[in-house]
Scaffold this motif. Structure first.
Motif, PDB file in Angstrom:
ATOM      1  N   LEU A 139       0.138  -1.032 -10.363  1.00  0.00           N
ATOM      2  CA  LEU A 139       0.402   0.309  -9.828  1.00  0.00           C
ATOM      3  C   LEU A 139       1.749   0.380  -9.115  1.00  0.00           C
ATOM      4  O   LEU A 139       2.413   1.424  -9.137  1.00  0.00           O
ATOM      5  CB  LEU A 139      -0.722   0.716  -8.873  1.00  0.00           C
ATOM      6  CG  LEU A 139      -2.088   1.003  -9.508  1.00  0.00           C
ATOM      7  CD1 LEU A 139      -3.126   1.267  -8.433  1.00  0.00           C
ATOM      8  CD2 LEU A 139      -2.012   2.181 -10.477  1.00  0.00           C
ATOM      9  N   ALA A 140       2.157  -0.723  -8.497  1.00  0.00           N
ATOM     10  CA  ALA A 140       3.450  -0.739  -7.806  1.00  0.00           C
ATOM     11  C   ALA A 140       4.609  -0.532  -8.768  1.00  0.00           C
ATOM     12  O   ALA A 140       5.688  -0.068  -8.364  1.00  0.00           O
ATOM     13  CB  ALA A 140       3.624  -2.054  -7.054  1.00  0.00           C
ATOM     14  N   THR A 141       4.417  -0.866 -10.043  1.00  0.00           N
ATOM     15  CA  THR A 141       5.485  -0.701 -11.029  1.00  0.00           C
ATOM     16  C   THR A 141       5.467   0.676 -11.681  1.00  0.00           C
ATOM     17  O   THR A 141       6.287   0.942 -12.562  1.00  0.00           O
ATOM     18  CB  THR A 141       5.372  -1.775 -12.127  1.00  0.00           C
ATOM     19  OG1 THR A 141       4.169  -1.571 -12.889  1.00  0.00           O
ATOM     20  CG2 THR A 141       5.350  -3.165 -11.526  1.00  0.00           C
ATOM     21  N   MET A 142       4.551   1.515 -11.256  1.00  0.00           N
ATOM     22  CA  MET A 142       4.491   2.873 -11.796  1.00  0.00           C
ATOM     23  C   MET A 142       5.539   3.745 -11.095  1.00  0.00           C
ATOM     24  O   MET A 142       5.288   4.331 -10.048  1.00  0.00           O
ATOM     25  CB  MET A 142       3.096   3.468 -11.604  1.00  0.00           C
ATOM     26  CG  MET A 142       1.979   2.751 -12.341  1.00  0.00           C
ATOM     27  SD  MET A 142       1.997   2.988 -14.134  1.00  0.00           S
ATOM     28  CE  MET A 142       2.849   1.484 -14.649  1.00  0.00           C
ATOM     29  N   GLY A 143       6.726   3.776 -11.654  1.00  0.00           N
ATOM     30  CA  GLY A 143       7.804   4.559 -11.060  1.00  0.00           C
ATOM     31  C   GLY A 143       8.716   3.762 -10.161  1.00  0.00           C
ATOM     32  O   GLY A 143       9.631   4.324  -9.554  1.00  0.00           O
ATOM     33  N   TRP A 144       8.494   2.448 -10.057  1.00  0.00           N
ATOM     34  CA  TRP A 144       9.342   1.611  -9.190  1.00  0.00           C
ATOM     35  C   TRP A 144       9.531   0.263  -9.857  1.00  0.00           C
ATOM     36  O   TRP A 144       8.612  -0.268 -10.499  1.00  0.00           O
ATOM     37  CB  TRP A 144       8.677   1.450  -7.815  1.00  0.00           C
ATOM     38  CG  TRP A 144       9.486   0.631  -6.842  1.00  0.00           C
ATOM     39  CD1 TRP A 144      10.522   1.051  -6.069  1.00  0.00           C
ATOM     40  CD2 TRP A 144       9.306  -0.765  -6.549  1.00  0.00           C
ATOM     41  NE1 TRP A 144      10.997   0.011  -5.303  1.00  0.00           N
ATOM     42  CE2 TRP A 144      10.264  -1.118  -5.578  1.00  0.00           C
ATOM     43  CE3 TRP A 144       8.427  -1.752  -7.011  1.00  0.00           C
ATOM     44  CZ2 TRP A 144      10.377  -2.402  -5.061  1.00  0.00           C
ATOM     45  CZ3 TRP A 144       8.529  -3.034  -6.510  1.00  0.00           C
ATOM     46  CH2 TRP A 144       9.494  -3.356  -5.537  1.00  0.00           C
TER      47      TRP A 144
ATOM     48  N   ALA B 173      10.199  -5.335  -0.380  1.00  0.00           N
ATOM     49  CA  ALA B 173      11.231  -4.886  -1.312  1.00  0.00           C
ATOM     50  C   ALA B 173      11.253  -3.380  -1.543  1.00  0.00           C
ATOM     51  O   ALA B 173      12.276  -2.826  -1.952  1.00  0.00           O
ATOM     52  CB  ALA B 173      11.040  -5.594  -2.656  1.00  0.00           C
ATOM     53  N   PHE B 174      10.160  -2.687  -1.258  1.00  0.00           N
ATOM     54  CA  PHE B 174      10.041  -1.277  -1.628  1.00  0.00           C
ATOM     55  C   PHE B 174      10.916  -0.378  -0.770  1.00  0.00           C
ATOM     56  O   PHE B 174      11.004  -0.533   0.450  1.00  0.00           O
ATOM     57  CB  PHE B 174       8.577  -0.842  -1.488  1.00  0.00           C
ATOM     58  CG  PHE B 174       8.373   0.637  -1.681  1.00  0.00           C
ATOM     59  CD1 PHE B 174       8.547   1.219  -2.925  1.00  0.00           C
ATOM     60  CD2 PHE B 174       8.016   1.449  -0.610  1.00  0.00           C
ATOM     61  CE1 PHE B 174       8.363   2.584  -3.107  1.00  0.00           C
ATOM     62  CE2 PHE B 174       7.837   2.805  -0.776  1.00  0.00           C
ATOM     63  CZ  PHE B 174       8.003   3.375  -2.030  1.00  0.00           C
TER      64      PHE B 174
ATOM     65  N   THR C  57      11.543   6.195  -9.389  1.00  0.00           N
ATOM     66  CA  THR C  57      12.104   6.991 -10.481  1.00  0.00           C
ATOM     67  C   THR C  57      11.047   7.972 -10.987  1.00  0.00           C
ATOM     68  O   THR C  57       9.853   7.769 -10.794  1.00  0.00           O
ATOM     69  CB  THR C  57      12.573   6.092 -11.638  1.00  0.00           C
ATOM     70  OG1 THR C  57      11.469   5.307 -12.099  1.00  0.00           O
ATOM     71  CG2 THR C  57      13.687   5.169 -11.172  1.00  0.00           C
ATOM     72  N   LEU C  58      11.515   9.010 -11.653  1.00  0.00           N
ATOM     73  CA  LEU C  58      10.635  10.141 -11.987  1.00  0.00           C
ATOM     74  C   LEU C  58      10.380  10.274 -13.481  1.00  0.00           C
ATOM     75  O   LEU C  58      10.076  11.354 -13.965  1.00  0.00           O
ATOM     76  CB  LEU C  58      11.251  11.435 -11.438  1.00  0.00           C
ATOM     77  CG  LEU C  58      11.544  11.439  -9.928  1.00  0.00           C
ATOM     78  CD1 LEU C  58      12.251  12.729  -9.520  1.00  0.00           C
ATOM     79  CD2 LEU C  58      10.260  11.261  -9.134  1.00  0.00           C
ATOM     80  N   GLY C  59      10.461   9.194 -14.208  1.00  0.00           N
ATOM     81  CA  GLY C  59      10.370   9.280 -15.662  1.00  0.00           C
ATOM     82  C   GLY C  59       8.987   9.427 -16.246  1.00  0.00           C
ATOM     83  O   GLY C  59       8.837   9.450 -17.460  1.00  0.00           O
ATOM     84  N   GLY C  60       7.956   9.497 -15.438  1.00  0.00           N
ATOM     85  CA  GLY C  60       6.597   9.628 -15.975  1.00  0.00           C
ATOM     86  C   GLY C  60       6.031   8.288 -16.381  1.00  0.00           C
ATOM     87  O   GLY C  60       5.971   7.961 -17.565  1.00  0.00           O
ATOM     88  N   PRO C  61       5.628   7.461 -15.416  1.00  0.00           N
ATOM     89  CA  PRO C  61       5.153   6.109 -15.727  1.00  0.00           C
ATOM     90  C   PRO C  61       3.892   6.137 -16.586  1.00  0.00           C
ATOM     91  O   PRO C  61       2.994   6.936 -16.364  1.00  0.00           O
ATOM     92  CB  PRO C  61       4.871   5.506 -14.346  1.00  0.00           C
ATOM     93  CG  PRO C  61       4.639   6.677 -13.447  1.00  0.00           C
ATOM     94  CD  PRO C  61       5.524   7.767 -13.975  1.00  0.00           C
TER      95      PRO C  61
END
Length: 473
Positions: free
Chosen positions: A275-280, A297-298, A304-308
């Motif tokens: 879930l942490a990689t959904m948009g980051w 790191a966050f 980002t807003l690309g629609g994970p």
């Protein structure tokens, strides 16, 4: 300023992966800011209320390790944390807005509103509510006389409302395109807009991090903050989780219940990492990292807003990585045993069980695969695949001698078994590819299993020899 974040799920069904996703980012932001993470239950929608849903939300957060600082369970200085228990607050604040000229009593019936809405749609404008133009004293007299009324926000008819979002450029909404939302229903229940803003203010929320589907509601919230004279929180609307076809994630195309993933034997650490990689993306390019590393790191600005895409295959990959590379062998064994116990499967946590787990860990991605892939370890009634049957049929002349060779080995360790196969193949002028597959088929009923010498050593001499002899008949 200390950061205070919250999630405010509605108890209307299964605990959703979207709640876990938004919860993770709110939890992390609060921890980074040395502040508080609040879990509030928004249960004013009694038509969709599911009695056990609230408890399951708590269980989900506990399973994930996203422990709130304040919630209906923990309590706290800003309680109660269920909106149904804060019922008396909302009417006071709604009536304050009426008194200050920022809201009004509206008396239109459902039939009248339908006609007004149809007329507005035909003319391409927002609904105009006649009660807005009533003289305040006359409206108050009707309410005092017992006439049913809702309270609506009086949206300015000119100008624009600008939403400042930490992840986006300023978003401009023309006020003439915003209708006068109901804040308090005739039965005294608040709508989402009023309860949300009042609760966030009274609980000291500084950062509202939520899904982007709430962007269109945010100008109403901004107008409410301004009407009350309160400072606005920082808004950040996270990208929605998507199916592989980029549609909004839904249970029709993807399991969305966190409980489903628990029941399949996914690990909470893997779920959080995914879930942490959904948009980051981790700035150092790391794919596998724990919650503490995510917190280090966050940065919210890096979302980002690309629609994970919520890919179950990718989540399985993460889970497999955790089983093979992150958790210790002892931890995998213990957790798998606990998982099986939760599935009403009783296996002794003995040396044999631990040996099977050691063999199977590289060959599974989730715990639910364990029993599916290992029936031959636990019973003599294991299934035999078509390919395995073909392999057995093609080697019936070899199997009796192989059984005898294995039966007479001085030691039945993996190295001894491997050497015995090599010697047998050399003596017969065969390749190992002709010798080992039929043995695998005989003892496991499948052509897919762990390394054969390790498999046989784990099963034990007596069981192996008996199975090969039975297959040879």
């Amino acid at each position: 300023m200390s950061v205070v974040t919250r999630i405010a799920p509605s108890p209307t069904g299964d605990p959703h992966v979207g709640t876990a996703y938004i919860g993770l980012f709110n939890y992390t932001l609060a921890r980074q800011g040395g502040g508080k993470f609040i879990l509030r239950i928004e249960d004013t929608d009694r038509n969709r209320y599911v009695p056990d849903s609230e408890k399951r939300i708590f269980q989900m957060m506990q399973w994930l390790g996203l422990t709130p600082d304040e919630s209906p369970l923990q309590g706290g200085p800003n309680g109660p944390y269920r909106q149904s228990e804060r019922f008396g607050l909302y009417g006071e604040y709604a009536r304050q807005l009426v008194a200050d000229g920022h809201a009004y009593y509206a008396f239109e019936t459902a039939e009248e509103l339908t006609a007004l809405r149809e007329a507005a749609q035909a003319e391409g404008r927002v609904i105009a509510v006649p009660s807005r133009d009533l003289e305040p004293g006359a409206a108050q007299a009707r309410v005092t006389a017992g006439e049913a009324a809702v309270i609506r926000l009086k949206v300015p008819r000119e100008g624009e409302t600008v939403v400042h979002d930490r992840l986006r450029d300023p978003i401009h909404f023309q006020n003439r395109e915003i209708d006068d939302k109901v804040l308090l229903k005739a039965d005294g229940f608040p709508t989402y807009h009023l309860a949300n803003v009042v609760d966030d203010r009274l609980m000291g929320v500084t950062h509202v991090v939520r899904a982007e589907e709430w962007i269109t509601s945010t100008p109403i919230h901004v107008l409410l903050y301004r009407a009350f004279g309160w400072p606005e929180p920082a808004f950040a609307h996270m990208p929605l989780l998507r199916n592989s076809d980029k549609s909004k994630i839904s249970k029709r195309k993807n399991p969305t219940s966190v409980e489903w993933y628990q029941q399949q034997g996914f690990l909470p650490e893997a779920m959080l990492n995914f879930l942490a990689t959904m948009g980051w993306t981790h700035p150092d390019g790391l794919e596998v990292f724990d919650l503490a590393e995510f917190g280090r790191a966050f940065r919210l600005e890096d979302v980002t807003l690309g629609g994970p895409v919520f890919s179950q295959e990718k989540l399985r990959w993460y889970n497999g990585k955790y089983l093979r590379e992150v958790l210790t062998e002892e931890d995998v064994t213990r957790r798998l045993h606990d998982f099986l116990a939760g599935q009403k499967v009783t296996l002794p946590n003995d040396a044999y069980f631990r040996a099977v787990v050691r063999l199977m860990t590289p060959r599974m991605e989730v715990f639910s695969e364990f029993l599916e892939k290992t029936p031959y370890f636990w019973s003599e009634e294991y299934p035999v695949t078509e390919k395995a049957q073909v392999a057995i049929e093609g080697a019936r002349d070899l199997l009796p001698d192989l059984a005898g060779r294995l039966k007479n080995l001085p030691d039945f360790g993996a190295a001894d078994i491997r050497a015995a196969f090599a010697a047998f193949a050399q003596e017969r002028g065969l390749k190992l590819g002709k010798v080992m597959p039929p043995v695998r088929a005989a003892v496991a009923g499948t052509m897919e299993s762990p390394d054969l010498p390790d498999l046989l050593a784990t099963l034990g001499r007596d069981r192996v020899v008996a199975r090969i002899e039975r297959a040879a008949q």
